[in-house]
Motif scaffolding. Structure first.
Motif, PDB file in Angstrom:
ATOM      1  N   THR A 182      21.691  23.358  11.540  1.00  0.00           N
ATOM      2  CA  THR A 182      20.235  23.337  11.707  1.00  0.00           C
ATOM      3  C   THR A 182      19.580  22.063  11.212  1.00  0.00           C
ATOM      4  O   THR A 182      18.358  21.942  11.250  1.00  0.00           O
ATOM      5  CB  THR A 182      19.600  24.537  10.969  1.00  0.00           C
ATOM      6  N   GLY A 183      20.385  21.089  10.759  1.00  0.00           N
ATOM      7  CA  GLY A 183      19.788  19.851  10.279  1.00  0.00           C
ATOM      8  C   GLY A 183      18.798  20.125   9.170  1.00  0.00           C
ATOM      9  O   GLY A 183      19.112  20.816   8.188  1.00  0.00           O
ATOM     10  N   HIS A 184      17.598  19.629   9.346  1.00  0.00           N
ATOM     11  CA  HIS A 184      16.540  19.861   8.367  1.00  0.00           C
ATOM     12  C   HIS A 184      15.379  20.596   9.023  1.00  0.00           C
ATOM     13  O   HIS A 184      14.215  20.363   8.699  1.00  0.00           O
ATOM     14  CB  HIS A 184      16.081  18.521   7.776  1.00  0.00           C
ATOM     15  N   GLY A 185      15.733  21.474   9.986  1.00  0.00           N
ATOM     16  CA  GLY A 185      14.697  22.201  10.723  1.00  0.00           C
ATOM     17  C   GLY A 185      13.922  21.289  11.660  1.00  0.00           C
ATOM     18  O   GLY A 185      12.741  21.521  11.934  1.00  0.00           O
ATOM     19  N   ASP A 186      14.589  20.259  12.195  1.00  0.00           N
ATOM     20  CA  ASP A 186      13.901  19.194  12.928  1.00  0.00           C
ATOM     21  C   ASP A 186      13.172  19.699  14.178  1.00  0.00           C
ATOM     22  O   ASP A 186      12.092  19.212  14.514  1.00  0.00           O
ATOM     23  CB  ASP A 186      14.907  18.107  13.308  1.00  0.00           C
ATOM     24  N   CYS A 187      13.759  20.655  14.891  1.00  0.00           N
ATOM     25  CA  CYS A 187      13.096  21.200  16.079  1.00  0.00           C
ATOM     26  C   CYS A 187      11.800  21.918  15.700  1.00  0.00           C
ATOM     27  O   CYS A 187      10.815  21.867  16.444  1.00  0.00           O
ATOM     28  CB  CYS A 187      14.017  22.160  16.821  1.00  0.00           C
ATOM     29  N   PHE A 188      11.810  22.593  14.561  1.00  0.00           N
ATOM     30  CA  PHE A 188      10.597  23.274  14.091  1.00  0.00           C
ATOM     31  C   PHE A 188       9.476  22.270  13.897  1.00  0.00           C
ATOM     32  O   PHE A 188       8.347  22.469  14.367  1.00  0.00           O
ATOM     33  CB  PHE A 188      10.883  24.003  12.773  1.00  0.00           C
ATOM     34  N   TRP A 189       9.767  21.170  13.193  1.00  0.00           N
ATOM     35  CA  TRP A 189       8.716  20.204  12.884  1.00  0.00           C
ATOM     36  C   TRP A 189       8.253  19.464  14.132  1.00  0.00           C
ATOM     37  O   TRP A 189       7.065  19.128  14.254  1.00  0.00           O
ATOM     38  CB  TRP A 189       9.196  19.242  11.807  1.00  0.00           C
ATOM     39  N   SER A 190       9.150  19.214  15.064  1.00  0.00           N
ATOM     40  CA  SER A 190       8.743  18.599  16.326  1.00  0.00           C
ATOM     41  C   SER A 190       7.763  19.493  17.076  1.00  0.00           C
ATOM     42  O   SER A 190       6.728  19.033  17.580  1.00  0.00           O
ATOM     43  CB  SER A 190       9.984  18.332  17.183  1.00  0.00           C
ATOM     44  N   LEU A 191       8.079  20.788  17.145  1.00  0.00           N
ATOM     45  CA  LEU A 191       7.189  21.733  17.820  1.00  0.00           C
ATOM     46  C   LEU A 191       5.870  21.872  17.071  1.00  0.00           C
ATOM     47  O   LEU A 191       4.798  21.944  17.686  1.00  0.00           O
ATOM     48  CB  LEU A 191       7.885  23.090  17.939  1.00  0.00           C
ATOM     49  N   ALA A 192       5.924  21.890  15.746  1.00  0.00           N
ATOM     50  CA  ALA A 192       4.700  21.990  14.948  1.00  0.00           C
ATOM     51  C   ALA A 192       3.796  20.782  15.182  1.00  0.00           C
ATOM     52  O   ALA A 192       2.565  20.914  15.255  1.00  0.00           O
ATOM     53  CB  ALA A 192       5.047  22.123  13.468  1.00  0.00           C
ATOM     54  N   LEU A 193       4.391  19.597  15.293  1.00  0.00           N
ATOM     55  CA  LEU A 193       3.611  18.388  15.582  1.00  0.00           C
ATOM     56  C   LEU A 193       2.954  18.485  16.957  1.00  0.00           C
ATOM     57  O   LEU A 193       1.771  18.144  17.128  1.00  0.00           O
ATOM     58  CB  LEU A 193       4.515  17.160  15.529  1.00  0.00           C
ATOM     59  N   ALA A 194       3.717  18.944  17.940  1.00  0.00           N
ATOM     60  CA  ALA A 194       3.179  19.063  19.293  1.00  0.00           C
ATOM     61  C   ALA A 194       2.017  20.048  19.354  1.00  0.00           C
ATOM     62  O   ALA A 194       1.067  19.862  20.129  1.00  0.00           O
ATOM     63  CB  ALA A 194       4.284  19.488  20.259  1.00  0.00           C
ATOM     64  N   CYS A 195       2.080  21.083  18.541  1.00  0.00           N
ATOM     65  CA  CYS A 195       1.063  22.146  18.572  1.00  0.00           C
ATOM     66  C   CYS A 195      -0.096  21.900  17.618  1.00  0.00           C
ATOM     67  O   CYS A 195      -1.022  22.719  17.546  1.00  0.00           O
ATOM     68  CB  CYS A 195       1.707  23.495  18.230  1.00  0.00           C
ATOM     69  N   LEU A 196      -0.077  20.794  16.907  1.00  0.00           N
ATOM     70  CA  LEU A 196      -1.060  20.580  15.847  1.00  0.00           C
ATOM     71  C   LEU A 196      -2.490  20.607  16.365  1.00  0.00           C
ATOM     72  O   LEU A 196      -3.403  21.083  15.683  1.00  0.00           O
ATOM     73  CB  LEU A 196      -0.775  19.253  15.135  1.00  0.00           C
ATOM     74  N   GLY A 197      -2.705  20.120  17.568  1.00  0.00           N
ATOM     75  CA  GLY A 197      -4.047  20.144  18.132  1.00  0.00           C
ATOM     76  C   GLY A 197      -4.559  21.546  18.396  1.00  0.00           C
ATOM     77  O   GLY A 197      -5.767  21.760  18.517  1.00  0.00           O
ATOM     78  N   HIS A 198      -3.655  22.515  18.479  1.00  0.00           N
ATOM     79  CA  HIS A 198      -4.034  23.909  18.733  1.00  0.00           C
ATOM     80  C   HIS A 198      -4.150  24.713  17.448  1.00  0.00           C
ATOM     81  O   HIS A 198      -4.556  25.875  17.491  1.00  0.00           O
ATOM     82  CB  HIS A 198      -3.005  24.571  19.649  1.00  0.00           C
ATOM     83  N   THR A 199      -3.775  24.109  16.323  1.00  0.00           N
ATOM     84  CA  THR A 199      -3.750  24.870  15.071  1.00  0.00           C
ATOM     85  C   THR A 199      -4.579  24.237  13.966  1.00  0.00           C
ATOM     86  O   THR A 199      -4.809  24.863  12.937  1.00  0.00           O
ATOM     87  CB  THR A 199      -2.302  25.019  14.554  1.00  0.00           C
ATOM     88  N   ARG A 200      -5.041  23.006  14.137  1.00  0.00           N
ATOM     89  CA  ARG A 200      -5.834  22.356  13.098  1.00  0.00           C
ATOM     90  C   ARG A 200      -7.098  23.148  12.812  1.00  0.00           C
ATOM     91  O   ARG A 200      -7.755  23.648  13.719  1.00  0.00           O
ATOM     92  CB  ARG A 200      -6.212  20.932  13.526  1.00  0.00           C
ATOM     93  N   GLY A 201      -7.434  23.237  11.544  1.00  0.00           N
ATOM     94  CA  GLY A 201      -8.641  23.937  11.149  1.00  0.00           C
ATOM     95  C   GLY A 201      -8.458  25.422  10.947  1.00  0.00           C
ATOM     96  O   GLY A 201      -9.345  26.098  10.433  1.00  0.00           O
ATOM     97  N   ARG A 202      -7.290  25.946  11.320  1.00  0.00           N
ATOM     98  CA  ARG A 202      -7.021  27.362  11.122  1.00  0.00           C
ATOM     99  C   ARG A 202      -6.633  27.590   9.676  1.00  0.00           C
ATOM    100  O   ARG A 202      -5.877  26.833   9.092  1.00  0.00           O
ATOM    101  CB  ARG A 202      -5.902  27.840  12.052  1.00  0.00           C
ATOM    102  N   LYS A 203      -7.159  28.617   9.095  1.00  0.00           N
ATOM    103  CA  LYS A 203      -6.917  28.889   7.686  1.00  0.00           C
ATOM    104  C   LYS A 203      -5.988  30.081   7.527  1.00  0.00           C
ATOM    105  O   LYS A 203      -6.010  31.027   8.302  1.00  0.00           O
ATOM    106  CB  LYS A 203      -8.235  29.167   6.952  1.00  0.00           C
ATOM    107  N   ALA A 204      -5.167  30.026   6.495  1.00  0.00           N
ATOM    108  CA  ALA A 204      -4.286  31.148   6.165  1.00  0.00           C
ATOM    109  C   ALA A 204      -4.440  31.455   4.694  1.00  0.00           C
ATOM    110  O   ALA A 204      -4.658  30.577   3.880  1.00  0.00           O
ATOM    111  CB  ALA A 204      -2.844  30.804   6.474  1.00  0.00           C
ATOM    112  N   ILE A 205      -4.363  32.716   4.360  1.00  0.00           N
ATOM    113  CA  ILE A 205      -4.445  33.138   2.962  1.00  0.00           C
ATOM    114  C   ILE A 205      -3.031  33.333   2.432  1.00  0.00           C
ATOM    115  O   ILE A 205      -2.217  34.012   3.061  1.00  0.00           O
ATOM    116  CB  ILE A 205      -5.235  34.456   2.832  1.00  0.00           C
ATOM    117  N   ILE A 206      -2.750  32.729   1.300  1.00  0.00           N
ATOM    118  CA  ILE A 206      -1.414  32.846   0.720  1.00  0.00           C
ATOM    119  C   ILE A 206      -1.499  33.686  -0.543  1.00  0.00           C
ATOM    120  O   ILE A 206      -2.215  33.350  -1.488  1.00  0.00           O
ATOM    121  CB  ILE A 206      -0.829  31.465   0.383  1.00  0.00           C
TER     122      ILE A 206
END
Length: 204
Positions: free
Chosen positions: A174-198
């Motif tokens: 799985t490397g360093h989860g590289d496919c995850f981060w690539s997809l997250a970068l591509a989707c960033l315009g659809h997720t910016r500003g969204r808030k999550a409670i931790i």
């Protein structure tokens, strides 16, 4: 547990496209799209993901995984892939470390359509939780590829003294989860500003 996968098997199963179990590219799309590029060279793979804006949801259109390719070759693959998606708007690249040069070189070609992203702890948290929200809300469709799925499951939620972190243990598979981060970068315009409670290590 102080450590668990950010994405669940059920969320990924719901997001998988039915057709094709190991395709690299979905059908041609000339509508609005964005791309994300996670940069690697020797230890980790480089991954380019392209996603299309389908209105109610985001569809993964292309996945390119490059192993130990020269930076000249990487730039060529990026250019060739994006040429097939005339409606693309943003290419977001991990510019941490070795990615700086790629950002500069590709910005000479594409100008402000290229955005470098520094992978700080805060930025990785924003991207991880943003991508998680797309899966939770069933607003994303992904290519049914075993390497991609392994990378998606590799990202762990880890509790530290300074708070939660989101990352993958580096392995041969799985490397360093590289496919995850690539997809997250591509989707960033659809997720910016969204808030999550931790709370207590959980994302709500």
């Amino acid at each position: 547990s102080d450590e668990s996968s950010l994405l669940t098997y059920a969320e990924i199963e719901d997001a998988k496209e039915i057709d094709g179990s190991s395709v690299e590219e979905m059908s041609f799309w000339d509508g609005p799209s964005d791309a994300g590029y996670d940069v690697g060279r020797k230890k980790d793979v480089s991954v380019l993901s392209v996603v299309g804006d389908m209105g109610a949801f985001v569809r993964m259109l292309a996945l390119r995984i490059l192993r130990r390719e020269s930076f000249d070759r990487q730039k060529q693959v990026v250019r060739d892939t994006l040429a097939g998606y005339p409606g693309w708007g943003k290419l977001r690249i991990d510019e941490t470390g070795m990615g700086i040069q790629l950002v500069e070189d590709l910005a000479k070609l594409y100008g402000k359509r290229v955005e470098g992203i520094w992978f700080t702890r805060e930025k990785k948290t924003e991207m991880a939780l943003g991508l998680k929200s797309l899966f939770e809300e069933r607003r994303i469709k992904i290519i049914n590829d075993r390497i991609l799925i392994a990378h998606l499951l590799a990202i762990k939620r880890k509790a530290t003294d300074s708070g939660l972190t989101f990352d993958a243990d580096r392995t041969a598979e799985t490397g360093h989860g590289d496919c995850f981060w690539s997809l997250a970068l591509a989707c960033l315009g659809h997720t910016r500003g969204r808030k999550a409670i931790i709370r207590r290590g959980c994302v709500i």
